[in-house]
Design a protein around this motif. Sequence first.
Motif, short mmCIF file in Angstrom:
data_model
loop_
_atom_site.label_atom_id
_atom_site.label_comp_id
_atom_site.label_asym_id
_atom_site.label_seq_id
_atom_site.Cartn_x
_atom_site.Cartn_y
_atom_site.Cartn_z
N UNK A 50 -45.96 58.12 -53.08
CA UNK A 50 -46.33 56.95 -52.13
C UNK A 50 -47.46 56.32 -52.20
N UNK B 32 -48.94 44.94 -49.32
CA UNK B 32 -47.73 45.68 -48.67
C UNK B 32 -47.74 46.68 -47.97
N UNK B 33 -48.81 47.43 -47.66
CA UNK B 33 -48.61 48.50 -46.87
C UNK B 33 -47.92 49.79 -47.53
N UNK B 34 -47.26 50.64 -47.00
CA UNK B 34 -46.66 51.98 -47.74
C UNK B 34 -45.58 51.62 -48.64
N UNK B 35 -45.84 52.15 -49.73
CA UNK B 35 -44.64 51.96 -50.75
C UNK B 35 -44.37 53.23 -51.40
N UNK C 155 -42.67 55.40 -54.60
CA UNK C 155 -42.32 55.31 -56.16
C UNK C 155 -41.50 56.41 -56.46
N UNK D 104 -40.43 50.86 -57.77
CA UNK D 104 -41.35 50.75 -56.57
C UNK D 104 -40.62 50.07 -55.43
N UNK D 105 -40.48 50.62 -54.29
CA UNK D 105 -39.84 49.81 -53.07
C UNK D 105 -40.82 49.98 -51.86
N UNK D 106 -40.78 48.87 -50.95
CA UNK D 106 -41.54 48.88 -49.71
C UNK D 106 -40.81 49.96 -48.77
N UNK D 107 -41.57 50.68 -48.20
CA UNK D 107 -41.20 51.82 -47.14
C UNK D 107 -40.99 51.05 -45.91
N UNK D 108 -39.93 51.70 -45.07
CA UNK D 108 -39.02 52.65 -45.29
C UNK D 108 -37.74 52.11 -46.06
N UNK D 109 -37.27 52.94 -46.76
CA UNK D 109 -36.01 52.67 -47.72
C UNK D 109 -34.73 52.82 -46.97
N UNK E 132 -31.56 50.89 -51.16
CA UNK E 132 -32.81 50.74 -52.07
C UNK E 132 -32.84 51.74 -52.96
N UNK F 68 -44.11 56.31 -43.57
CA UNK F 68 -44.43 55.34 -42.31
C UNK F 68 -45.29 55.90 -41.65
#
Lengths: 444, 240
Positions: free
Chosen positions: B129, B135-138, B140, B156-161, B165, B205
């Motif tokens: 993470x 984008x704040x917390x992401x 990996x 990589x995605x933006x949290x929360x998942x 996702x 988060x």
Amino acid sequence: MAVIGVSTSQDNHPANVIYNKNHLRYPVKTFPVNPKGGMLNREPLYTDVGEIDEHVDMAVIAVRAEYVSSVVEQCIKKDVGGAIIISGGFAESGNIEMQNRLGDMAKEASFPIIGPNCLGIYAPDYVDTFFLPGERMIHPRKGNIGFVSQSGGVLVDQMVKFAGQGIGVSLAVSIGNKAHIRENDMLDWFERDIGTKVIAFYIEGFEKGEGREFIKKAETCTKPIVVLKAGKSKKGMAAASSHTASLAGDYRVFSQIMKQHCVAEADNEYELTSFCEALSCFPKGINGNVGIISLSGGHGVIAADACDLHGMTIPDLEKQTMDTIKANVEPGIQNIVSLVNPLDLTGSAIDSDIVTAARHLFRDPNVECIIALLIPYSPGVSADIGAKLSQVARNEGKPMIAYVPNEDKYSIIIEGFELNNIPVSSSVDGAVLMAKALKRCRPC
Amino acid sequence: MLNEEHKTDKKSKFGKKAKKIIETSRAQGWVLEPDAKEIMTLAGLGVPASVVTDSMTTAKQFLKDRGAPVVIKAVSKKILHKTEHNAVVTGIKSGDHLGNEMERLLNLDGCKTVLVEEMVDGIEVIVGAKNDYQFGPVVVFGIGGTSVEIYNDTAIRMAPLSPDDVASMVDSLTANQIILGYRGRCGINLEILTHFLVNFSYLVMDLEDKMESIDLNPVMCTKDKCVIADAGIILQSAAE
């Protein structure tokens, strides 16, 4: 509209260019202002926006940076609707303090400010604050693409590309240093604007947490969003202290998050153009299964290769699809057509063969979208093929994208498609990029 | 209603304990592995059975009880990157080997105790993470191990998942067959992986204003579990 900073001595001063083009060529009533007064075109200048005895919707400010804040104060006092600040000399020259003060003034008075250091807005047939002489500009027609750019230069360049492809613009906004109005505000605005169908952005970077806000808005936005990102290279990235930090560079994070939330990221300006055109016709995405119809085997293979390169699939067709097409095309070509995707109907095909193939290809459950490679020099193709194929696409309810060379003599075919909301590309690659746009904007 | 209360209770308990651990780690700017693993446990993520000790007897007893092989790691506030300091020994099967290596580790800079752990196997993945500026917390996720930075086969995605996702993350990896299983080799249980990543993303988060980045590398995944073999949390510096 008040244009503040009009010069009495310099005809090519940005304020004069803006005043002249709007005053002479647009339906907005335009008032020239200069605190020093004087005459322009045998008319006296206003010395203060407050002297104008009508309501002013918008002020365009092109005075030296140090005078901007006092002019803004006058605008707020006069209850002007908002301002575009063309003047440079703010954050881009290190005067961050001065820019922040401007932003604070705007927020405090709820007075929307675009800029500073920007070109402002271009709304076809309505208003144009770009300080580029009208005769030098290439104007895209009025249309449904809303475009927001941090860079004025990129914006003007993109207008040329849109015009070249016959793409129309609802409103183009150069937001410059973004002291007050930023990408997220424009996203809100365009979401509400009924004249806009696709919202496109040229983005250099977001401020802290602003990207997350953008994504939240994008998630609830009812219109497709296209972004072109600049600053993809790794330079400037601080030495990372963990694996994760070094794996998740700024651009990778940006790009993958856009994909996660179905914002169509264009890799370059050509894609941006194709994406905007495709998504203005088809706002709903696909998973990427493309059927290709061509009249020449070569075109079909080139398109199939390009689809593969861009991550799309050329699915196998149901046997029934191929059998039905074969049974319904002219007897003369029944034995020479190749009905494996990409389909090659050969140069002997006539309109009705192409229509038949398209109809049944659409009905194949494996196909989500058709790319029709129409080479109009083929003798059996008539001038009506654009309108006829558009009708098939509408009846079958799936997207179609056409390739027709962009030549004057084929314009009747191109219009047959475009007037019926089927996007046309002037290259095979461009047609594939349009299909890619639909995949990038997959419905989540 | 009852469910809600239970949830808040669980969260506040997690929050208090995790917060305390993080506060005590502030001085060195990162969280020691046993502490990071405790935070992961509190968040419901699997870690190997372990003991933190300076006693040979305790360590040897652990080896005897759990069975070979075990891994031992130096616990030191001075050693962030353990591999670089030769502070990890894997595959220890005998008490003698354990004793020798433990003695060496305890002589490393700042090392007062060692972490003795059962060795877990499976497919190595990285879960991480980062608190991204824009984008704040992401989160990996990718194919893990020490060469992860060479291949960089990660998503990589933006949290929360959301569970979707996770599916798209797996799908987007070049080497996704390693995860799905290929040529008769068993893959990872996707349901468990999904649960793991979604849970982790909520933890991320919760730690939004505290962490700079988190590395769980590797996480060992099999067809019936995901276990964190190594964990590190880098904290935000006080200035931020």
